[in-house]
Design a protein around this motif. Sequence first.
Motif, PDB file in Angstrom:
ATOM      1  N   LEU A   1       0.839  -1.194   0.000  1.00 31.32           N
ATOM      2  CA  LEU A   1       0.000   0.000   0.000  1.00 31.32           C
ATOM      3  C   LEU A   1       0.870   1.238   0.000  1.00 31.32           C
ATOM      4  O   LEU A   1       0.606   2.216  -0.682  1.00 31.32           O
TER       5      LEU A   1
ATOM      6  N   ALA B   1       1.430   4.056  -2.825  1.00 28.05           N
ATOM      7  CA  ALA B   1       1.320   5.475  -2.508  1.00 28.05           C
ATOM      8  C   ALA B   1       2.549   6.239  -2.991  1.00 28.05           C
ATOM      9  O   ALA B   1       2.433   7.354  -3.505  1.00 28.05           O
TER      10      ALA B   1
ATOM     11  N   LEU C   1       3.048  10.274  -3.313  1.00 21.86           N
ATOM     12  CA  LEU C   1       2.980  10.771  -1.946  1.00 21.86           C
ATOM     13  C   LEU C   1       4.363  10.813  -1.302  1.00 21.86           C
ATOM     14  O   LEU C   1       5.190   9.936  -1.541  1.00 21.86           O
TER      15      LEU C   1
ATOM     16  N   HIS D   1      -2.490  10.171   4.759  1.00 15.04           N
ATOM     17  CA  HIS D   1      -3.509   9.683   3.826  1.00 15.04           C
ATOM     18  C   HIS D   1      -3.678   8.179   3.823  1.00 15.04           C
ATOM     19  O   HIS D   1      -4.699   7.672   3.363  1.00 15.04           O
ATOM     20  N   VAL D   2      -2.649   7.453   4.210  1.00 15.67           N
ATOM     21  CA  VAL D   2      -2.756   5.992   4.148  1.00 15.67           C
ATOM     22  C   VAL D   2      -2.716   5.378   5.546  1.00 15.67           C
ATOM     23  O   VAL D   2      -3.638   4.676   5.955  1.00 15.67           O
TER      24      VAL D   2
ATOM     25  N   PRO E   1      -5.650   6.838   8.245  1.00 16.61           N
ATOM     26  CA  PRO E   1      -7.024   6.365   8.006  1.00 16.61           C
ATOM     27  C   PRO E   1      -7.182   4.866   8.230  1.00 16.61           C
ATOM     28  O   PRO E   1      -8.241   4.412   8.658  1.00 16.61           O
ATOM     29  N   LEU E   2      -6.128   4.118   7.938  1.00 18.57           N
ATOM     30  CA  LEU E   2      -6.233   2.671   8.095  1.00 18.57           C
ATOM     31  C   LEU E   2      -6.060   2.242   9.542  1.00 18.57           C
ATOM     32  O   LEU E   2      -6.306   1.100   9.891  1.00 18.57           O
TER      33      LEU E   2
ATOM     34  N   TYR F   1      -6.271   1.135  -1.837  1.00 16.09           N
ATOM     35  CA  TYR F   1      -6.458   1.718  -0.512  1.00 16.09           C
ATOM     36  C   TYR F   1      -7.817   1.286   0.029  1.00 16.09           C
ATOM     37  O   TYR F   1      -8.849   1.653  -0.539  1.00 16.09           O
TER      38      TYR F   1
ATOM     39  N   HIS G   1      -9.643   2.212   2.404  1.00 13.46           N
ATOM     40  CA  HIS G   1     -10.553   3.217   2.955  1.00 13.46           C
ATOM     41  C   HIS G   1     -11.085   4.171   1.904  1.00 13.46           C
ATOM     42  O   HIS G   1     -11.727   5.142   2.234  1.00 13.46           O
TER      43      HIS G   1
END
Lengths: 288, 367
Positions: free
Chosen positions: A180, A184, A189, A197-198, A201-202, B87, B89
């Motif tokens: 992931l 990104a 990123l 952002h990753v 949130p996760l 992703y 989410h």
Amino acid sequence: MADTNMMRRLKRRKMLRQAANLVLLYGGMTALAVILIIPFLWTLSTSLKHPAEVFAFPPRFIPQQIHWRNYADAWMRVPFGRYFINSIIVSCSVTLGQVFTSALAAFAFARLDFPGRNKLFLGYLGTMMIPGQVTMIPVFIVCKQLNLIDTYAALILPGLFSAYGTFMLRQFFLTIPKDLEEAAIIDGLNYWQIFTHVIVPLSKPALFTLGTFVFLGAWNDFMWPLIVTNADSMKTLPVGLAAFQGQYSTDWTLLMAGSVIVLTPVLLLYIVNQRFITKGFVMSGLKG
Amino acid sequence: MAQVLLKNVCKRYGEVTAVRDVSLAIEDRQFCVLVGPSGCGKTTTLRMIAGLEDITEGEIWVGERVVNYVHPKDRDIAMVFQNYALYPHMTVEENMGFGLRVRRFPKDEIKQRTDEAAGVLDIMQYLDRTPRELSGGQKQRVAVGRAIVRKPKVFLFDEPLSNLDAKLRVQMRAQLKKLHERLQTTIVYVTHDQVEAMTLGDIIVVMKDGVIQQVGEPLTVYDNPCNRFVAGFIGTPPMNFIEVTVRRSGGAVVLDEGGFSVTLPPVLAAKAAAYDGKPATLGIRPEHIHDKATYTGAANAGNTVEAGVDVVELLGNEKHLHLAAGSSMFVAVVDAHIAAHAGRKLPVVFDMDKVHLFDKETENAVF
């Protein structure tokens, strides 16, 4: 025919056994729950009694007369509102700050490659082995030298960093697949954006869980606020509550009413956050 | 417009060399497949092109510039990962547009590009879903979509089909092929599946132990493998290898297995002349071994082998015969209707124009 009868009997016996197991299980759990909840109910009960009724014998669970006044008295007797605001400011700052610093440190320990990372992490973890009582006096002296006694800074700053929070979040971040992050990176990123952002949130469940624990700890903390505050205006709720406990006498009804007031926000917080605390999280953007 | 150029690229992890002196030129708009067994360095090579791994030695060019020290996001590449790496989410739409959002593209352009890609990949109806609500094949298409909205110069695919079931894999393979024709971009594709390599690649690069074994068009590699490894790796069922001794007898060159022998045609005989009296490995593909009774070409003592049938595998459209002759075992692929029974004898014909010979020491192809 005999066979089906036999089968039916066996089946019924099995069902009976399952039912018995359930009854035992639920009975046991109910008993435990009752044992755990009685002190709270007793607190609630005492907080609604007339002072004369507190040590009545035989004890009465339901007060003869509901005495709501205790709450108003408790609130008026000491600057409860002030304590409440102090507690909210301190607990919220410590919670936000500690979750933030822990998450940043955890991200570094979990994902960034820098020399000495693992040794540093071990050292950091090692600080968890030192009991708070050992560092209490030195931290107090530092606060005193910095003229922080009786300030929010003294109440908040020492709580902003935690090896436990870092450790917990690092373990969680490690379970987030590296792919992931690489996706990104290719999406453009930078590290900070990957974090915001990753990773964040996760990690909501982990962050909320940690946040809840930290808040509870800060809200209930008695020792440290007692040490670094002298002025009444800087006291937090647990310290303020102690005012009802005199050397020679204790206002039990007011103390209990105060305790219920202190308890309520924590209870609300738990109810709101419990779905995060109990829920596992599924990484479903990936195979599986 | 971008060609990808690798010049003497090496990757070392401490003492271990993962990729050794790889040089490769991938033309603009070419579909290049890196193929090899696991641990052969193909994924590492791809990740170096992507910028996810440092390059220990050598240079990688994308388009007109060396990208060794260029950040992945500035290399103008997009990558599709083996496990999709969506992703969790974000919705499908957000997943696809995320790279553009980070690059601060205007909203309506993001929307337009996302819709366009979703149309191409037939995932319009899933745009509002999150990845967890998608099947494997759909996730894979979203992952491809995320790559194509960026309109990069080069696409990198890291075993994108290996998590799909067999049927879906065949379907997606065809889709990828069509997609490439439509997008007209350079693609570097990594797989361990030689069928994928054969069907998708304009050129295929066979790797082993971090070294490129052979580069070429699929059919060239199939017909003229440069060594025994490539010969055995490309093609299913794999090429048969039979240990023989090269012997000149009269004007002809005979390959003597011990239990049987076959004769090389004159063109090939000349190339094998140097091996007279020496051991070598005969390579023959299963489809070049024919049932003698139904063989339409000329069968003679020089190409006929009296074999025993060991196992018969019926696949419906064809039969795989596991045969034994002398001390060798080999497989023949024949028509499904040919009568062959385990335990019986079956005379077969080796198509000697199509055989290969490998040096026993170096394992390199003689022809």
